[in-house]
Design a protein around this motif. Structure first.
Motif, mmCIF file in Angstrom:
data_model
loop_
_atom_site.group_PDB
_atom_site.id
_atom_site.type_symbol
_atom_site.label_atom_id
_atom_site.label_comp_id
_atom_site.label_asym_id
_atom_site.label_seq_id
_atom_site.Cartn_x
_atom_site.Cartn_y
_atom_site.Cartn_z
ATOM 1 N N PHE A 91 84.252 -37.122 -79.385
ATOM 2 C CA PHE A 91 83.902 -38.356 -78.672
ATOM 3 C C PHE A 91 82.632 -38.965 -79.261
ATOM 4 N N LEU A 92 81.649 -38.121 -79.554
ATOM 5 C CA LEU A 92 80.398 -38.600 -80.142
ATOM 6 C C LEU A 92 80.653 -39.240 -81.502
ATOM 7 N N LYS A 93 81.429 -38.563 -82.341
ATOM 8 C CA LYS A 93 81.713 -39.110 -83.674
ATOM 9 C C LYS A 93 82.408 -40.461 -83.590
ATOM 10 N N GLU A 94 83.393 -40.570 -82.713
ATOM 11 C CA GLU A 94 84.113 -41.837 -82.575
ATOM 12 C C GLU A 94 83.205 -42.925 -82.014
ATOM 13 N N ALA A 95 82.376 -42.580 -81.055
ATOM 14 C CA ALA A 95 81.460 -43.571 -80.475
ATOM 15 C C ALA A 95 80.477 -44.070 -81.534
ATOM 16 N N LEU A 96 79.909 -43.168 -82.320
ATOM 17 C CA LEU A 96 78.961 -43.580 -83.359
ATOM 18 C C LEU A 96 79.624 -44.494 -84.382
ATOM 19 N N GLU A 97 80.872 -44.220 -84.685
ATOM 20 C CA GLU A 97 81.618 -45.082 -85.616
ATOM 21 C C GLU A 97 81.778 -46.486 -85.028
ATOM 22 N N GLU A 98 82.110 -46.573 -83.752
ATOM 23 C CA GLU A 98 82.264 -47.876 -83.098
ATOM 24 C C GLU A 98 80.925 -48.610 -82.985
ATOM 25 N N ILE A 99 79.878 -47.874 -82.636
ATOM 26 C CA ILE A 99 78.553 -48.470 -82.436
ATOM 27 C C ILE A 99 78.053 -49.125 -83.720
ATOM 28 N N ARG A 100 78.418 -48.583 -84.867
ATOM 29 C CA ARG A 100 77.966 -49.149 -86.153
ATOM 30 C C ARG A 100 78.404 -50.595 -86.361
ATOM 31 N N HIS A 101 79.380 -51.059 -85.591
ATOM 32 C CA HIS A 101 79.872 -52.432 -85.731
ATOM 33 C C HIS A 101 78.973 -53.461 -85.037
ATOM 34 N N PHE A 102 77.935 -52.993 -84.366
ATOM 35 C CA PHE A 102 77.076 -53.889 -83.603
ATOM 36 C C PHE A 102 75.637 -53.802 -84.097
ATOM 37 N N PRO A 103 74.902 -54.934 -84.049
ATOM 38 C CA PRO A 103 73.521 -54.896 -84.539
ATOM 39 C C PRO A 103 72.611 -54.021 -83.676
ATOM 40 N N TYR A 104 72.843 -54.042 -82.362
ATOM 41 C CA TYR A 104 72.052 -53.224 -81.444
ATOM 42 C C TYR A 104 72.955 -52.704 -80.336
ATOM 43 N N PHE A 105 72.741 -51.443 -79.995
ATOM 44 C CA PHE A 105 73.475 -50.813 -78.908
ATOM 45 C C PHE A 105 72.483 -50.031 -78.066
ATOM 46 N N PHE A 106 72.486 -50.306 -76.776
ATOM 47 C CA PHE A 106 71.639 -49.586 -75.840
ATOM 48 C C PHE A 106 72.524 -48.964 -74.775
ATOM 49 N N ILE A 107 72.151 -47.793 -74.306
ATOM 50 C CA ILE A 107 72.868 -47.189 -73.187
ATOM 51 C C ILE A 107 71.829 -46.618 -72.229
ATOM 52 N N LYS A 108 72.082 -46.831 -70.964
ATOM 53 C CA LYS A 108 71.124 -46.444 -69.931
ATOM 54 C C LYS A 108 71.875 -45.757 -68.800
ATOM 55 N N TRP A 109 71.273 -44.683 -68.272
ATOM 56 C CA TRP A 109 71.830 -44.045 -67.097
ATOM 57 C C TRP A 109 71.444 -44.853 -65.864
ATOM 58 N N ILE A 110 72.415 -45.035 -64.958
ATOM 59 C CA ILE A 110 72.156 -45.695 -63.679
ATOM 60 C C ILE A 110 72.729 -44.835 -62.557
ATOM 61 N N PRO A 111 72.169 -44.925 -61.362
ATOM 62 C CA PRO A 111 72.741 -44.179 -60.235
ATOM 63 C C PRO A 111 74.121 -44.722 -59.877
ATOM 64 N N GLU A 112 74.934 -43.866 -59.268
ATOM 65 C CA GLU A 112 76.296 -44.259 -58.887
ATOM 66 C C GLU A 112 76.325 -45.534 -58.063
ATOM 67 N N LYS A 113 75.350 -45.710 -57.170
ATOM 68 C CA LYS A 113 75.360 -46.876 -56.286
ATOM 69 C C LYS A 113 75.204 -48.191 -57.059
ATOM 70 N N GLN A 114 74.707 -48.129 -58.292
ATOM 71 C CA GLN A 114 74.585 -49.333 -59.121
ATOM 72 C C GLN A 114 75.806 -49.531 -60.031
ATOM 73 N N ASN A 115 76.773 -48.637 -59.902
ATOM 74 C CA ASN A 115 77.948 -48.686 -60.773
ATOM 75 C C ASN A 115 79.233 -48.789 -59.949
ATOM 76 N N LYS A 116 79.147 -49.415 -58.797
ATOM 77 C CA LYS A 116 80.272 -49.434 -57.861
ATOM 78 C C LYS A 116 81.502 -50.160 -58.399
ATOM 79 N N VAL A 117 81.314 -51.239 -59.143
ATOM 80 C CA VAL A 117 82.471 -51.991 -59.646
ATOM 81 C C VAL A 117 83.265 -51.137 -60.624
ATOM 82 N N ALA A 118 82.583 -50.535 -61.598
ATOM 83 C CA ALA A 118 83.279 -49.700 -62.586
ATOM 84 C C ALA A 118 83.912 -48.481 -61.915
#
Length: 130
Positions: A91-118
């Motif tokens: 999963f990490l290898k595939e994600a890194l391959e996909e991320i290379r297609h973008f100039p910037y990629f950020f990922i942040k942890w959020i509490p479950e209550k802030q992720n209700k739609v997903a």
């Protein structure tokens, strides 16, 4: 900048799984509720991020991506670009391959209550498969 909220859910661990993706671009938004088969909860969380990256590559090439997930495991692995867990390495290898297609990629942890739609979309996807 594109804001992307992802979540994976499993009914059982492993079990029937689904992913939810909520993408915000300014005032516009898109939702995806996708059944993915039989996975563990962590695998579903990774697959949510991978599917979201593929959607973004198709629909928002060259954009800055800001991802949010309530999975500490996924966020930690992607931030560090490293894992000892053999199940997470592909999963990490595939994600890194996909991320290379973008100039910037950020990922942040959020509490479950802030992720209700997903979360709701991921749970709906499990029921679609049943």
């Amino acid at each position: 900048m594109i804001e992307v909220y992802t979540d994976g859910a499993s009914s059982g661990n492993p079990g029937a799984s689904g992913i939810g993706i909520y993408i915000k671009q300014g005032e516009k938004h898109q939702t995806f509720s996708i059944p993915i088969g039989h996975y563990s909860n962590h695998e579903a969380e990774f697959l949510a991020v991978l599917n979201a990256l593929k959607i973004c590559r198709d629909q928002f090439p060259g954009e800055i991506l800001s991802f949010r997930s309530d999975s500490k495991a996924v966020v930690d692995v992607l931030e560090k670009e490293y894992t000892k867990n053999p199940k997470f390495i592909p999963f990490l290898k595939e994600a890194l391959e996909e991320i290379r297609h973008f100039p910037y990629f950020f990922i942040k942890w959020i509490p479950e209550k802030q992720n209700k739609v997903a979360d709701k979309l991921a749970r709906e996807a499990i029921h679609k498969e049943s």
